[in-house]
Design a protein around this motif. Structure first.
Motif, short mmCIF file in Angstrom:
data_model
loop_
_atom_site.label_atom_id
_atom_site.label_comp_id
_atom_site.label_asym_id
_atom_site.label_seq_id
_atom_site.Cartn_x
_atom_site.Cartn_y
_atom_site.Cartn_z
N CYS A 10 68.14 -41.74 17.90
CA CYS A 10 68.87 -40.69 18.60
C CYS A 10 70.36 -40.87 18.29
O CYS A 10 70.77 -41.88 17.71
CB CYS A 10 68.59 -40.71 20.09
SG CYS A 10 69.10 -42.22 20.90
N ILE A 43 60.60 -37.97 19.90
CA ILE A 43 61.23 -37.03 18.97
C ILE A 43 62.64 -37.51 18.65
O ILE A 43 63.43 -37.78 19.55
CB ILE A 43 61.30 -35.62 19.60
CG1 ILE A 43 59.89 -35.14 19.96
CG2 ILE A 43 62.00 -34.65 18.67
CD1 ILE A 43 59.86 -33.98 20.90
N GLU A 44 62.96 -37.61 17.35
CA GLU A 44 64.32 -37.98 16.97
C GLU A 44 65.29 -36.87 17.37
O GLU A 44 65.01 -35.70 17.16
CB GLU A 44 64.42 -38.22 15.45
CG GLU A 44 63.79 -39.52 15.03
CD GLU A 44 64.14 -39.91 13.59
OE1 GLU A 44 64.71 -39.09 12.84
OE2 GLU A 44 63.82 -41.05 13.24
N VAL A 45 66.41 -37.28 17.96
CA VAL A 45 67.43 -36.33 18.38
C VAL A 45 68.73 -36.72 17.66
O VAL A 45 69.49 -37.55 18.14
CB VAL A 45 67.62 -36.33 19.92
CG1 VAL A 45 68.67 -35.32 20.33
CG2 VAL A 45 66.30 -36.05 20.62
N GLY A 90 71.92 -34.90 22.63
CA GLY A 90 70.83 -35.79 23.02
C GLY A 90 71.24 -36.58 24.25
O GLY A 90 71.57 -36.01 25.29
N ARG A 130 74.16 -28.32 21.82
CA ARG A 130 73.02 -29.18 22.14
C ARG A 130 73.40 -30.63 21.90
O ARG A 130 74.03 -30.94 20.89
CB ARG A 130 71.81 -28.82 21.27
CG ARG A 130 71.36 -27.38 21.44
CD ARG A 130 70.13 -27.07 20.64
NE ARG A 130 70.36 -27.29 19.21
CZ ARG A 130 69.54 -26.87 18.27
NH1 ARG A 130 68.45 -26.23 18.57
NH2 ARG A 130 69.81 -27.09 17.00
N ASP A 178 74.91 -28.60 17.19
CA ASP A 178 74.45 -29.90 17.67
C ASP A 178 75.66 -30.82 17.70
O ASP A 178 76.49 -30.78 16.79
CB ASP A 178 73.42 -30.52 16.72
CG ASP A 178 72.10 -29.76 16.70
OD1 ASP A 178 71.84 -29.00 17.64
OD2 ASP A 178 71.33 -29.96 15.75
N THR A 224 62.41 -44.91 18.02
CA THR A 224 62.84 -43.55 17.68
C THR A 224 64.37 -43.50 17.68
O THR A 224 65.01 -44.10 18.53
CB THR A 224 62.29 -42.54 18.71
OG1 THR A 224 60.87 -42.65 18.75
CG2 THR A 224 62.68 -41.12 18.37
N SER A 271 60.02 -37.03 25.64
CA SER A 271 61.08 -36.68 24.68
C SER A 271 61.45 -37.85 23.77
O SER A 271 62.00 -37.64 22.69
CB SER A 271 62.33 -36.20 25.42
OG SER A 271 62.98 -37.28 26.07
#
Length: 172
Positions: free
Chosen positions: A45, A133-135, A12, A10, A72, A43, A130
Motif C-alpha cells: 500500500c 488488494i494493493e492500494v 489508501g 482517492r 490517486d 500486500t 481490503s
C-alpha cells in the motif's frame, strides 16, 4: 444554470492521529510484541499523512484544471502492511516480531482485530477484506500539478505522535 464541478481524490491508508487505520496500527504495535498474521500482510500500500491529504484537498479547491477528474494520492513510500507495522514500532522505540501464516481465514482475522484493537467488528471486516488488494497511487499528476511533496511514512507517524502528545488531535 450552474454546471457541477467535481474532483475525486482517492487515498489508501491515511496516517494521522484519529485515523481508524492509524489507530489500529497503533493498537497492534503497542499491545502485541509478537504477532501471527495472515499472508496478506505482505500486500503493498502507499500510506499518506493526514496533513498531506489536507494540502491536496486545499490545492484542488477552485482549480479549474482539476475539475471532472479522478486522482490517486499517496506518500513517497510503497510498503507492505508488515513493513508499516515494523516501521511504526521503530518510530516508537519498540521491538516487534511478526510471523505470517499461509492460511488464516478473513473471519478469524476480523475477530482478532476486533478483540485486540479498539475498532468495531464491521470496520474490522471491511479492513481485513481490503487488505488483500494493493492500494498504490496510479500516477503523480496531482502532486506535480500542485507542486506538493508528501512526507514519508515515518515522518507522518512521528508528526502524529507530536500531535497526540500535545493533545491536539482534531480528527475523530
Amino acid at each position: 444554470v450552474s454546471q457541477s464541478r467535481y474532483t475525486v481524490i482517492r487515498a489508501g491508508i491515511i496516517v494521522g492521529s484519529g485515523s481508524a487505520s492509524f489507530e489500529i496500527i497503533r493498537d497492534l504495535v503497542e499491545k502485541l510484541p509478537v504477532m501471527v498474521t495472515p499472508k496478506w500482510l505482505m500486500t503493498k500500500c502507499q500510506p499518506i499523512g493526514v496533513r498531506d491529504v489536507m494540502k491536496f484537498l486545499q490545492g484542488v479547491m477552485m482549480k479549474n484544471e482539476t475539475y471532472h477528474q479522478v486522482f490517486d494520492i499517496g506518500g513517497p513510500d510503497v510498503l507492505t502492511y508488515k513493513e508499516m507495522l515494523l516501521q511504526f514500532a521503530s518510530c516508537r522505540g519498540l521491538k516487534r516480531y511478526i510471523f505470517t501464516l499461509p492460511v488464516m481465514s478473513p473471519r478469524i482475522s476480523s475477530y482478532w482485530l476486533y478483540f485486540v484493537t479498539s475498532t468495531s467488528y464491521p470496520l474490522a471486516v471491511n479492513l481485513v477484506n481490503s487488505m488483500k488488494i494493493e492500494v498504490i497511487a496510479g500516477d503523480n499528476r496531482l502532486q506535480n500539478l500542485l507542486g506538493l511533496k508528501p512526507m514519508s511514512y515515518k515522518q507522518a507517524v512521528e508528526l502524529a505522535f507530536e500531535r497526540i502528545e500535545q493533545n491536539s488531535v482534531e480528527i475523530s
